[in-house]
Design a protein around this motif. Structure first.
Motif, mmCIF file in Angstrom:
data_model
loop_
_atom_site.group_PDB
_atom_site.id
_atom_site.type_symbol
_atom_site.label_atom_id
_atom_site.label_comp_id
_atom_site.label_asym_id
_atom_site.label_seq_id
_atom_site.Cartn_x
_atom_site.Cartn_y
_atom_site.Cartn_z
ATOM 1 N N SER A 8 8.165 -7.565 3.490
ATOM 2 C CA SER A 8 8.832 -7.052 4.677
ATOM 3 C C SER A 8 8.666 -5.539 4.715
ATOM 4 O O SER A 8 8.995 -4.855 3.732
ATOM 5 C CB SER A 8 10.321 -7.411 4.659
ATOM 6 N N GLY A 9 8.153 -5.031 5.827
ATOM 7 C CA GLY A 9 8.018 -3.584 5.994
ATOM 8 C C GLY A 9 6.746 -3.015 5.420
ATOM 9 O O GLY A 9 6.420 -1.853 5.667
ATOM 10 N N LYS A 20 3.412 1.104 3.166
ATOM 11 C CA LYS A 20 4.642 0.993 3.943
ATOM 12 C C LYS A 20 4.261 1.129 5.405
ATOM 13 O O LYS A 20 3.723 2.149 5.840
ATOM 14 C CB LYS A 20 5.648 2.061 3.549
ATOM 15 N N GLY A 23 7.363 1.604 11.631
ATOM 16 C CA GLY A 23 8.719 1.150 11.909
ATOM 17 C C GLY A 23 9.028 1.215 13.391
ATOM 18 O O GLY A 23 8.244 1.741 14.191
ATOM 19 N N LEU A 403 8.426 -7.360 9.996
ATOM 20 C CA LEU A 403 9.334 -6.245 10.251
ATOM 21 C C LEU A 403 10.669 -6.829 10.710
ATOM 22 O O LEU A 403 10.707 -7.836 11.420
ATOM 23 C CB LEU A 403 8.783 -5.317 11.332
ATOM 24 N N ASN A 435 9.571 5.989 9.078
ATOM 25 C CA ASN A 435 9.649 5.206 7.849
ATOM 26 C C ASN A 435 11.088 4.952 7.432
ATOM 27 O O ASN A 435 11.393 4.751 6.263
ATOM 28 C CB ASN A 435 8.876 5.891 6.714
ATOM 29 N N HIS A 437 13.037 2.650 7.189
ATOM 30 C CA HIS A 437 13.327 1.249 6.913
ATOM 31 C C HIS A 437 12.944 0.944 5.471
ATOM 32 O O HIS A 437 12.188 1.684 4.844
ATOM 33 C CB HIS A 437 12.572 0.322 7.868
ATOM 34 N N ALA A 439 11.025 -1.247 2.771
ATOM 35 C CA ALA A 439 9.868 -2.129 2.651
ATOM 36 C C ALA A 439 9.928 -2.830 1.301
ATOM 37 O O ALA A 439 10.191 -2.194 0.273
ATOM 38 C CB ALA A 439 8.572 -1.337 2.780
#
Length: 546
Positions: A8-9, A20, A23, A403, A435, A437, A439
């Motif tokens: 994820s991410g 990464k 977003g 995501l 970024n 978020h 990951a």
């Protein structure tokens, strides 16, 4: 290699490195959930256009301004460009935007007959237009008759009368709407098709066209047509526009220009080269533009429909999606691409979503899925939005990542970027600049071998350093039937920005029969992982019976 057990991410770059990924960045707050969106150049302006609430708005990328263009009533709105105009179609109206103002589309007034004699005998020319109750009829006057009979009786009204190119005043003629005649005090002068009468009936089939929720352009060469579908009253029907007096038009839908596709609802229509692929829930058809000649020698176009696949179709309404030129649909077994074969007009539906099969399963077993499909052609990425999760398939690398964070309702490619309308009344864009978020990437469990034990000493990460590279690595292993984890954080000095560094992280795990590793990059940090190595010492065989 094998798919990750979770990702994820993160995404993969062209070299296969774990990066990464981009977003979601809030781009615009809008008054209500967006129910229609389009992007392009209209009236010399680079815009993203959208319907939010009851109004139509544009955002100008050059002036960075939002304009409330006008009222369109709202609801699901199909939007498409045709002939230099942006058209908007919903159940309440049909509109066109010229880059400056919005106007209602009345519809092309067809010329239904020419060379009509005063008694009403003439040559049929164009079919009635479902968009409007109005029609035109041309008469060849003989210089003697004062009464001219229209093609229909019981009309609503005579709109206008033109003689030799000059409009007549209302007091120069008398209309009998019941009989369908127009009488003149003085006989019109003789001439070929020199009298044109425009009249209207009391009703039309306009609501049939306005009831269509989806639209696409398709045709032959420059003679493009607008195809509509998604009318809940006639869900199996496809309608298309025709040439208006020989000119392509988005405002002329003849009453006979429709096709019933099987006996179930059309879910999607996608163009592939010179073909339309038409989908229902459980089947697929194809259509193309065919030039025909009538018995009277008249050349016309037809769009015949043929069966393609009797068991696979599309569970998604109006995905309208192609990947590498191949249509994409959601079927019972997952996301499918319809690949061409050596036999013309045959396709193989190939599932590409094995990596996320279990995650998609609840949505592929429903009557009609609310999954959203979208392909951004410039970046070769396929988006599959499910709730507040968006799965992204890199078409070139043939890998999936995900995501989290927004519930996507509509996508649009917009001047090199991907913009997403969400259910929280916002328009987001996908950007590598954001970024903010977390990951996460988790490898599959690596079994060290049958009846073997290892001491894991450390893990070596090969990273391309950035301005703010940092994260953590977590090892997970089994210890006498119990799950154990150990986490170590790391960071890379910004002095190494742009360089490839090897980072040795102590991660001692005694007597492990295997391990999985999770790499985490927290909000505000970046990570490009080129590879990792695990150093181990062989501890021999497991005791018998363990």
């Amino acid at each position: 290699g094998a798919y990750a057990s979770a990702c994820s991410g993160f995404s993969a770059d062209n070299g296969g490195a774990l990066v990464k990924g981009p977003g979601f960045e809030e781009f615009l707050a809008v008054p209500a959930v967006i129910t229609g969106i389009w992007s392009g150049v209209t009236g010399g302006k680079r815009i993203v256009a959208y319907v939010s609430g009851t109004d139509f708005y544009t955002y100008d990328f050059d002036t960075h301004t939002v304009t409330d263009v006008g009222f369109v009533s709202g609801g699901k709105t199909a939007m498409f460009e045709f002939g230099g105009f942006l058209y908007l179609l919903n159940t309440s109206g049909y509109y066109k935007y010229n880059g400056a103002s919005l106007s209602s589309v009345e519809g092309y007034i067809p010329l239904i007959a020419v060379s009509t004699t005063p008694d009403g005998a003439g040559t049929e020319y164009e079919s009635l237009n479902m968009l409007t109750p109005k029609r035109r009829q041309k008469f060849t006057c003989d210089g003697e008759a004062v009464t001219y009979r229209l093609a229909e009786s019981g009309i609503g009204a005579v709109i206008s009368v033109t003689l030799n190119g000059t409009p007549l005043n209302a007091d120069e003629y008398t209309a009998d709407t019941s009989a369908g005649t127009v009488a003149f005090a003085v006989a019109p002068s003789a001439g070929l098709n020199n009298l044109e009468i425009v009249y209207a009936m009391a009703s039309s089939s306009r609501s049939t066209i306005l009831g269509c929720e989806h639209a696409m352009l398709f045709g032959s060469n420059a003679e493009e047509r607008v195809f509509l579908w998604g009318n809940s009253a006639v869900p199996s029907c496809r309608y298309h526009s025709e040439l208006a007096d020989g000119v392509p038009s988005a405002e002329y839908f003849p009453v006979m220009s429709y096709t019933h596709i099987g006996n179930t609802a059309i879910t999607d229509i996608v163009q592939q080269y010179d073909r339309q692929l038409i989908f229902t829930k459980n089947s697929a058809y194809y259509s193309y533009c065919e030039i025909k000649t009538s018995l009277t020698g008249q050349v016309y176009v037809s769009f015949p429909v043929y069966p393609l696949n009797p068991v696979k179709g599309s569970l998604v309404y109006c995905g309208g999606c192609t990947a590498d030129g191949m249509p994409v649909t959601l079927c019972g077994d997952g996301v499918n691409v319809w690949e061409s074969t050596l036999v013309e007009s045959q396709k193989n539906a190939v599932c590409i979503s094995g990596a996320i099969k279990k995650l998609l399963a609840p949505y592929t077993q429903s009557e009609f899925s609310n999954v959203k499909l979208f392909c951004d052609i410039p970046s070769s990425r396929l988006f599959v939005a499910v709730g507040n999760v968006t799965y992204i398939y890199d078409i070139r690398l043939k890998c999936w990542y995900r995501l989290d964070g927004i519930t996507s309702s509509r996508f649009v490619s917009c001047f090199g970027g991907v913009y997403i309308a969400s259910n929280d009344k916002k328009l987001y864009r996908l950007t590598a600049e954001n970024n903010d978020h977390t990951a996460v990437y988790t490898t599959h469990f690596s079994d060290f071998g049958s009846h073997r034990l290892m001491n894991v000493r450390d893990i070596v990460l090969t990273l391309k350093a950035g301005e703010n590279t940092a994260g953590s690595v977590t090892a997970e292993w089994n210890d006498q039937g119990k799950k154990r984890t150990r986490t170590e954080s790391f960071s890379v000095s910004s002095a190494f920005n742009g360089s490839v560094v090897r980072l040795r992280i102590p991660l001692y795990i005694p007597y492990a029969d295997g391990a999985a590793f999770t790499f985490v990059c927290p909000p505000g940090k970046d990570m490009t992982l080129l590879g990792y190595e695990v150093t181990t010492n062989d501890k021999g065989e497991l005791p018998y019976g363990i």
